[in-house]
Design a protein around this motif. Sequence first.
Motif, PDB file in Angstrom:
ATOM      1  N   VAL A   6     -54.844 -55.868  30.078  1.00  8.20           N
ATOM      2  CA  VAL A   6     -55.508 -55.699  31.221  1.00  8.20           C
ATOM      3  C   VAL A   6     -57.117 -55.667  30.974  1.00  8.20           C
ATOM      4  O   VAL A   6     -57.277 -54.646  30.241  1.00  8.20           O
ATOM      5  N   SER A   7     -57.840 -56.444  31.467  1.00 14.13           N
ATOM      6  CA  SER A   7     -59.429 -56.166  31.284  1.00 14.13           C
ATOM      7  C   SER A   7     -60.135 -56.268  32.585  1.00 14.13           C
ATOM      8  O   SER A   7     -59.930 -57.071  33.218  1.00 14.13           O
ATOM      9  N   TYR A   8     -60.833 -55.174  32.788  1.00 10.01           N
ATOM     10  CA  TYR A   8     -61.828 -54.997  34.119  1.00 10.01           C
ATOM     11  C   TYR A   8     -63.143 -55.315  33.572  1.00 10.01           C
ATOM     12  O   TYR A   8     -64.259 -55.010  34.438  1.00 10.01           O
ATOM     13  N   LYS A   9     -63.341 -55.977  32.389  1.00  9.20           N
ATOM     14  CA  LYS A   9     -64.908 -56.199  32.149  1.00  9.20           C
ATOM     15  C   LYS A   9     -65.360 -57.241  33.175  1.00  9.20           C
ATOM     16  O   LYS A   9     -64.849 -58.042  33.752  1.00  9.20           O
ATOM     17  N   ARG A  10     -66.761 -56.957  33.453  1.00 10.25           N
ATOM     18  CA  ARG A  10     -67.695 -57.645  34.474  1.00 10.25           C
ATOM     19  C   ARG A  10     -67.183 -57.742  35.645  1.00 10.25           C
ATOM     20  O   ARG A  10     -67.377 -58.688  36.417  1.00 10.25           O
ATOM     21  N   HIS A  11     -66.402 -56.679  36.060  1.00  9.69           N
ATOM     22  CA  HIS A  11     -66.314 -56.475  37.545  1.00  9.69           C
ATOM     23  C   HIS A  11     -66.932 -55.339  38.297  1.00  9.69           C
ATOM     24  O   HIS A  11     -66.909 -54.259  37.460  1.00  9.69           O
ATOM     25  N   ALA A  61     -50.434 -59.671  35.088  1.00  8.64           N
ATOM     26  CA  ALA A  61     -50.808 -58.702  34.016  1.00  8.64           C
ATOM     27  C   ALA A  61     -50.164 -57.498  34.317  1.00  8.64           C
ATOM     28  O   ALA A  61     -49.480 -56.786  33.352  1.00  8.64           O
ATOM     29  N   PHE A  62     -50.209 -56.753  35.610  1.00 13.30           N
ATOM     30  CA  PHE A  62     -49.641 -55.456  35.863  1.00 13.30           C
ATOM     31  C   PHE A  62     -48.171 -55.544  35.856  1.00 13.30           C
ATOM     32  O   PHE A  62     -47.437 -54.792  35.279  1.00 13.30           O
ATOM     33  N   ALA A  63     -47.563 -56.800  36.234  1.00 10.41           N
ATOM     34  CA  ALA A  63     -46.189 -57.136  36.262  1.00 10.41           C
ATOM     35  C   ALA A  63     -45.647 -57.025  34.956  1.00 10.41           C
ATOM     36  O   ALA A  63     -44.526 -56.494  34.548  1.00 10.41           O
ATOM     37  N   ARG A  64     -46.315 -57.827  33.944  1.00 11.13           N
ATOM     38  CA  ARG A  64     -45.885 -57.908  32.703  1.00 11.13           C
ATOM     39  C   ARG A  64     -45.685 -56.686  31.953  1.00 11.13           C
ATOM     40  O   ARG A  64     -44.992 -56.308  31.073  1.00 11.13           O
ATOM     41  N   ASN A 227     -49.713 -46.139  36.807  1.00 11.26           N
ATOM     42  CA  ASN A 227     -51.205 -45.732  36.038  1.00 11.26           C
ATOM     43  C   ASN A 227     -51.446 -46.324  34.785  1.00 11.26           C
ATOM     44  O   ASN A 227     -52.486 -46.884  34.225  1.00 11.26           O
ATOM     45  N   LYS A 228     -50.317 -46.145  33.814  1.00 12.05           N
ATOM     46  CA  LYS A 228     -50.361 -46.602  32.605  1.00 12.05           C
ATOM     47  C   LYS A 228     -50.225 -48.183  32.367  1.00 12.05           C
ATOM     48  O   LYS A 228     -51.038 -48.782  31.869  1.00 12.05           O
ATOM     49  N   ALA A 229     -49.746 -48.660  33.382  1.00 12.46           N
ATOM     50  CA  ALA A 229     -49.412 -50.297  33.380  1.00 12.46           C
ATOM     51  C   ALA A 229     -51.109 -50.854  33.739  1.00 12.46           C
ATOM     52  O   ALA A 229     -51.390 -51.864  33.204  1.00 12.46           O
ATOM     53  N   THR A 230     -51.783 -50.191  34.562  1.00 11.70           N
ATOM     54  CA  THR A 230     -53.075 -50.619  35.052  1.00 11.70           C
ATOM     55  C   THR A 230     -54.213 -49.934  34.312  1.00 11.70           C
ATOM     56  O   THR A 230     -55.453 -50.193  34.667  1.00 11.70           O
TER      57      THR A 230
END
Length: 234
Positions: A6-11, A61-64, A227-230
């Motif tokens: 999971v990547s939050y880049k550029r958000h 991605a969270f579900a995986r 919280n770990k998954a996200t």
Amino acid sequence: MSKEVVSYKRHRFPREVIAHAVWLYFRFPLSFRLIEEMLLERGLIVSYETIRRWSQKFGAAFARSLRRKAARPGDIWHLDEVRIVIHGQPHWLWRAVDQDGYILDEILQSRRNTQAAQRLLTRLLKKQGIRPARMVTDKLGSYGAARRKLRLTVRHLSHKGLNNRAENSHLPLRKRERIMQKFRSPGGCQRFVSVFSAVRNLFIPPASIDNALARHIHRIRAFAQWNKATLLTA
């Protein structure tokens, strides 16, 4: 070192806001516009379209990540199918749950026949890696025919009254379908249910938990795993 999926880049918004919005959408029967209003009450100006894009991008991605950490399911498979109409065309969502109501797998198909039932069973055997101790279905003959084709030597109980566990598992999705005013496409439906079920599996206590304290502990652990998954915690 584990690979970050999971990547939050550029958000522009912090990960806590993104993960919370996605959790609200897949956990509760809320529309994107209602979530927009809920975030606004917290002082966060986020458009419903942004929330929709977050759900599409991050939900899978969270579900995986959640499935990789999922507890071992039960060994009794309850199988059932529910009719879903998309653009006037009937489709069938084939679903398998265990004795605790944990969703093992589900697949949207355009047919309600032996081939479709066989495809569900084949996926189940591959994903679970074991054969069930018992298989419970309604009176649809396709299940028995598929079991014979696969030479699956397990006890098969075929009776409508015994399959309430699987039939009741359709109700939350039916509620969401009404909120969403039906699904727009078969692919969109399949993508939604895969995330929806993973989140529901995490937060809904199994049927074997029958007291308030145990349910409370279950939900605390569920939030820790979320919280770990996200990637909100290490």
